[in-house]
Design a protein around this motif. Structure first.
Motif, mmCIF file in Angstrom:
data_model
loop_
_atom_site.group_PDB
_atom_site.id
_atom_site.type_symbol
_atom_site.label_atom_id
_atom_site.label_comp_id
_atom_site.label_asym_id
_atom_site.label_seq_id
_atom_site.Cartn_x
_atom_site.Cartn_y
_atom_site.Cartn_z
ATOM 1 N N ALA A 131 -7.767 -3.102 -5.318
ATOM 2 C CA ALA A 131 -9.154 -2.645 -4.056
ATOM 3 C C ALA A 131 -9.002 -3.838 -3.515
ATOM 4 O O ALA A 131 -9.888 -3.855 -2.550
ATOM 5 C CB ALA A 131 -10.313 -1.662 -4.765
ATOM 6 N N ASP A 132 -8.707 -4.910 -3.711
ATOM 7 C CA ASP A 132 -9.556 -5.851 -3.108
ATOM 8 C C ASP A 132 -8.165 -6.482 -2.006
ATOM 9 O O ASP A 132 -8.574 -6.756 -1.384
ATOM 10 C CB ASP A 132 -9.026 -7.176 -4.526
ATOM 11 N N SER A 133 -6.956 -6.258 -1.856
ATOM 12 C CA SER A 133 -5.566 -6.473 -0.883
ATOM 13 C C SER A 133 -4.966 -5.315 -0.781
ATOM 14 O O SER A 133 -4.481 -5.198 -1.966
ATOM 15 C CB SER A 133 -5.016 -7.860 -0.807
ATOM 16 N N THR A 134 -4.444 -4.853 0.131
ATOM 17 C CA THR A 134 -3.267 -3.897 0.118
ATOM 18 C C THR A 134 -2.114 -4.493 1.119
ATOM 19 O O THR A 134 -2.490 -4.853 2.762
ATOM 20 C CB THR A 134 -3.915 -2.840 1.504
ATOM 21 N N PRO A 135 -0.978 -4.210 0.007
ATOM 22 C CA PRO A 135 0.194 -4.735 1.089
ATOM 23 C C PRO A 135 0.416 -4.538 2.349
ATOM 24 O O PRO A 135 -0.165 -3.263 2.827
ATOM 25 C CB PRO A 135 1.043 -4.240 0.693
ATOM 26 N N ILE A 136 0.468 -5.168 2.976
ATOM 27 C CA ILE A 136 0.793 -4.678 5.033
ATOM 28 C C ILE A 136 1.899 -4.095 5.198
ATOM 29 O O ILE A 136 2.125 -3.126 5.776
ATOM 30 C CB ILE A 136 1.049 -6.215 5.560
ATOM 31 N N ILE A 137 2.735 -4.331 4.081
ATOM 32 C CA ILE A 137 3.995 -2.934 4.404
ATOM 33 C C ILE A 137 3.595 -1.756 3.937
ATOM 34 O O ILE A 137 3.873 -0.881 4.310
ATOM 35 C CB ILE A 137 4.944 -3.606 3.617
ATOM 36 N N GLN A 138 2.713 -1.878 3.063
ATOM 37 C CA GLN A 138 2.087 -0.206 2.808
ATOM 38 C C GLN A 138 0.842 0.126 3.663
ATOM 39 O O GLN A 138 1.490 1.385 3.838
ATOM 40 C CB GLN A 138 0.989 -0.368 1.363
ATOM 41 N N SER A 139 0.314 -0.650 4.441
ATOM 42 C CA SER A 139 -0.245 0.404 5.655
ATOM 43 C C SER A 139 1.020 0.421 6.843
ATOM 44 O O SER A 139 0.715 1.146 7.230
ATOM 45 C CB SER A 139 -0.866 -1.010 6.203
ATOM 46 N N TYR A 140 1.607 -0.508 6.964
ATOM 47 C CA TYR A 140 3.487 0.361 7.750
ATOM 48 C C TYR A 140 3.628 1.402 7.787
ATOM 49 O O TYR A 140 3.886 2.281 8.709
ATOM 50 C CB TYR A 140 4.219 -0.743 7.732
ATOM 51 N N PHE A 141 3.610 1.084 6.082
ATOM 52 C CA PHE A 141 4.384 2.838 5.699
ATOM 53 C C PHE A 141 3.128 3.904 6.137
ATOM 54 O O PHE A 141 3.833 5.416 6.422
ATOM 55 C CB PHE A 141 4.646 2.911 4.025
ATOM 56 N N THR A 142 1.968 3.603 5.821
ATOM 57 C CA THR A 142 1.138 4.815 6.363
ATOM 58 C C THR A 142 1.030 4.911 7.852
ATOM 59 O O THR A 142 1.006 6.216 7.942
ATOM 60 C CB THR A 142 -0.477 4.019 6.357
ATOM 61 N N MET A 143 1.426 3.976 8.332
ATOM 62 C CA MET A 143 1.447 4.478 9.991
ATOM 63 C C MET A 143 2.504 5.111 10.457
ATOM 64 O O MET A 143 2.394 6.427 10.946
ATOM 65 C CB MET A 143 1.502 3.077 10.494
ATOM 66 N N LEU A 144 3.439 4.449 9.296
ATOM 67 C CA LEU A 144 5.215 5.458 9.981
ATOM 68 C C LEU A 144 4.883 6.727 9.322
ATOM 69 O O LEU A 144 4.974 8.105 10.506
ATOM 70 C CB LEU A 144 6.010 4.783 8.981
ATOM 71 N N ILE A 145 4.230 7.270 8.215
ATOM 72 C CA ILE A 145 3.608 8.169 7.875
ATOM 73 C C ILE A 145 3.293 9.253 8.949
ATOM 74 O O ILE A 145 3.406 10.568 9.801
ATOM 75 C CB ILE A 145 2.826 8.506 6.824
ATOM 76 N N CYS A 146 1.996 8.900 9.646
ATOM 77 C CA CYS A 146 1.340 9.348 10.746
ATOM 78 C C CYS A 146 1.642 9.975 11.910
ATOM 79 O O CYS A 146 1.865 11.028 12.483
ATOM 80 C CB CYS A 146 -0.060 8.471 11.002
ATOM 81 N N MET A 147 2.705 8.418 12.553
ATOM 82 C CA MET A 147 3.241 8.635 13.529
ATOM 83 C C MET A 147 4.836 10.294 13.618
ATOM 84 O O MET A 147 4.681 10.596 13.683
ATOM 85 C CB MET A 147 4.415 7.266 14.037
ATOM 86 N N SER A 148 5.111 10.110 12.090
ATOM 87 C CA SER A 148 6.076 11.341 11.960
ATOM 88 C C SER A 148 5.171 12.454 11.967
ATOM 89 O O SER A 148 6.101 13.129 12.526
ATOM 90 C CB SER A 148 6.595 11.098 10.239
ATOM 91 N N CYS A 149 4.137 12.562 11.451
ATOM 92 C CA CYS A 149 3.728 14.039 10.843
ATOM 93 C C CYS A 149 2.863 14.171 12.718
ATOM 94 O O CYS A 149 2.827 15.241 12.821
ATOM 95 C CB CYS A 149 2.177 13.873 10.626
ATOM 96 N N ILE A 150 2.890 13.161 13.622
ATOM 97 C CA ILE A 150 2.045 13.249 14.785
ATOM 98 C C ILE A 150 3.436 14.164 15.779
ATOM 99 O O ILE A 150 3.360 14.579 16.684
ATOM 100 C CB ILE A 150 1.476 12.043 15.537
ATOM 101 N N SER A 151 5.196 13.382 15.058
ATOM 102 C CA SER A 151 5.722 13.430 16.491
ATOM 103 C C SER A 151 6.794 15.251 15.504
ATOM 104 O O SER A 151 7.012 16.264 16.148
ATOM 105 C CB SER A 151 7.436 12.275 15.490
ATOM 106 N N ILE A 152 6.034 15.716 14.395
ATOM 107 C CA ILE A 152 5.997 17.157 13.811
ATOM 108 C C ILE A 152 5.349 17.822 15.143
ATOM 109 O O ILE A 152 5.812 18.887 15.520
ATOM 110 C CB ILE A 152 6.474 17.196 12.632
ATOM 111 N N VAL A 153 4.418 18.160 15.548
ATOM 112 C CA VAL A 153 3.310 18.449 16.377
ATOM 113 C C VAL A 153 4.249 18.181 17.222
ATOM 114 O O VAL A 153 3.838 19.450 18.200
ATOM 115 C CB VAL A 153 1.639 18.001 16.404
ATOM 116 N N CYS A 154 3.663 16.889 17.765
ATOM 117 C CA CYS A 154 4.706 17.377 19.919
ATOM 118 C C CYS A 154 5.946 17.904 19.217
ATOM 119 O O CYS A 154 6.077 18.122 20.667
ATOM 120 C CB CYS A 154 4.193 16.031 19.996
ATOM 121 N N THR A 155 6.526 17.954 18.648
ATOM 122 C CA THR A 155 7.857 18.334 18.760
ATOM 123 C C THR A 155 7.332 20.241 18.582
ATOM 124 O O THR A 155 8.128 20.752 19.233
ATOM 125 C CB THR A 155 8.790 17.892 17.395
ATOM 126 N N ALA A 156 6.673 20.710 18.448
ATOM 127 C CA ALA A 156 6.845 21.545 18.488
ATOM 128 C C ALA A 156 5.815 22.295 19.656
ATOM 129 O O ALA A 156 5.866 23.099 20.147
ATOM 130 C CB ALA A 156 5.395 22.254 17.318
#
Length: 477
Positions: A292-317
């Motif tokens: 809980a002290d520190s979150t890897p930057i790459i983990q945050s990057y993956f979270t951003m990619l997951i959010c963008m991928s979900c948004i891209s699916i909604v936008c594609t629909a």
């Protein structure tokens, strides 16, 4: 000849006698030292108020393991402790110039120096069968190979290009500072030159620090020697296995907007990309400690990619909905002006210069506007026979004005001719409606294609900025 043999025999005998005498002298010396020695649990000082100074030296030979999940570091090294035993003194001249002897480990007093941040269930794994080296000045040396497992607080913020700082804290467990003082060795022998390279970690530096600590349990001061190891992860393997696939997956997220809507694979491509990102993110999460002290930057990057991928699916629909909306409603004028005006110019696309539309969408229109009846609908109508030319092929439709002019002339025609003209009028109205419907459908398809391009450029910009920020943060830490 006999004289030479005799001389050789005499020399050999003298050498054997000297060697035997030396052995006897060493045995006698050890026996006398131990006969007059105090109990091994008593500190080797004549004045009880005097403390025993223990000089500690640790040479790191290998990093056996650095476990990120359990936050443990296991190392092997050469441990050396030196102290003065006031009951181990003799004059070398009295014992055939013997300056040092080796005595069993259990025969003399040994410092109780302990690794405070130990997490090994076997505690310190060291070779206790080695003898102590004792000098005639009372200096006692305990040198052993050792394997230590200590707690190491991991900072995974910059994983996989991270640098870890782990410490080894040594101090006396029973004796306090006025009884036993543990200090670090600062001589040239303490230089870390025996490290064997590790497949994952490089040993950058090793620092040693002397600290005096007070605990709540005791009023006395306890001296402590802290070795701090700075380890840096080898980069090439993790760049190829983690960072490069991460960048490629981010590129796939935006390429879903380049897939043509009529291909029918936009949704499946987006969902597949999302599943791939989730699987890769799960593989990396298993190798990282839950912190809980520190979150890897790459983990945050993956979270951003997951959010963008979900948004891209909604936008594609949403894009597919626009593309297949049909002719139920027309495109609002404000939307036409926005997409085909300012936004279209910004991205280099307008309604008239849409190459994609000309190549793909216009084909659908051609299918609906081509009919075998467009060639010759009527032969010819003359004024005397109440017939005039009413068919003319222009873009596949009969000229409406020709029909209107001839209808007035055929007011008193026969019933058969009136039926023919009614059918022609109905046909022309339907053709006009089809043309309008196709125009509305084409407008919606243009809107869908433009929205696709805008979403692609937006996602491209976001991913490029995010990737650059992540790489800069990780590589410059």
């Amino acid at each position: 000849m006999n004289f030479c043999k005799t001389l050789t025999l005499i020399i050999f005998s003298l050498h054997s006698a000297v060697h035997l005498l030396a052995q006897n002298s060493e045995s006698d010396l050890i026996r006398e030292l131990l006969e007059n020695y105090i109990h091994p649990t008593a500190r080797p000082v004549r004045d009880p108020s005097t403390n025993v100074t223990v000089v500690l030296r640790l040479l790191i030979t290998q990093v056996i393991e650095l476990n990120e999940n359990r936050q443990e570091m296991t190392i092997s090294g050469w441990n050396k402790m030196t102290w003065k035993d006031e009951f181990m003194l003799w004059n070398p001249e009295d014992y055939n110039n013997i300056t040092e002897v080796f005595i069993q480990h259990s025969a003399l007093w040994i410092p109780d120096v302990t690794l405070y941040n130990n997490v090994d269930d076997e505690f310190e794994r060291t070779k206790t069968s080695l003898n102590l080296k004792v000098g005639y000045t009372g200096e006692v040396v305990l040198a052993t190979p050792i394997i230590l497992t200590s707690f190491c607080k991991m900072d995974m913020t910059y994983f996989p290009l991270d640098e870890q700082k782990c410490s080894l804290e040594f101090a006396g467990w029973v004796y306090h500072g006025s009884q036993e003082d543990v200090i670090p060795d600062t001589s040239d022998e303490s230089t870390q030159t025996e490290f064997n390279p590790n497949g994952i970690w490089n040993l950058n530096t090793v620092t040693v620090e002397y600290i005096q600590t007070k605990y709540n349990c005791c009023p006395e001061v306890y001296p402590k020697v802290v070795y701090t190891l700075i380890l840096r992860r080898r980069q090439r393997f993790f760049v190829e296995v983690i960072l490069l696939p991460c960048c490629l997956l981010s590129a796939l997220t935006m390429f879903v907007f380049l897939l043509p809507p009529e291909s029918g694979e936009k949704m499946s491509f987006g969902v597949t990309t999302l599943l791939a990102i989730l699987l890769f993110q799960q593989m990396i999460a298993e190798a990282l400690p839950p912190s809980a002290d520190s979150t890897p930057i790459i983990q945050s990057y993956f979270t951003m990619l997951i959010c963008m991928s979900c948004i891209s699916i909604v936008c594609t629909a949403f894009v597919l909905n626009l593309y297949n909306r049909g002719h139920t409603s027309q495109v609002p004028e404000w939307l036409k002006k926005l997409l085909f005006g300012k936004v279209g110019k910004a991205i280099g696309r307008t309604k008239l210069s849409s190459v994609y539309f000309n190549q793909h969408v216009s084909k659908n229109k051609a299918k609906h506007t081509t009919s075998p009846l467009d060639a010759d609908i009527l032969e010819e109508f003359t004024e005397n026979n109440y017939v005039n030319t009413i068919s003319s092929k222009q873009n596949g439709c009969v000229e409406e004005r020709v029909l209107n002019s001839n209808l007035s002339r055929m007011a008193y025609s026969s019933k058969e001719l009136k039926l023919i003209l009614n059918e022609l009028q109905t046909y022309l109205k339907e053709k006009k409606k089809d043309k309008m419907r196709n125009a509305i459908m084409d407008d919606w398809r243009r809107v869908a294609i433009f929205v696709d391009r805008v979403l692609f450029l937006t996602s491209l910009l976001i991913i490029i900025i995010a990737t650059i920020i992540v790489i800069v943060l990780i590589s410059t830490q």
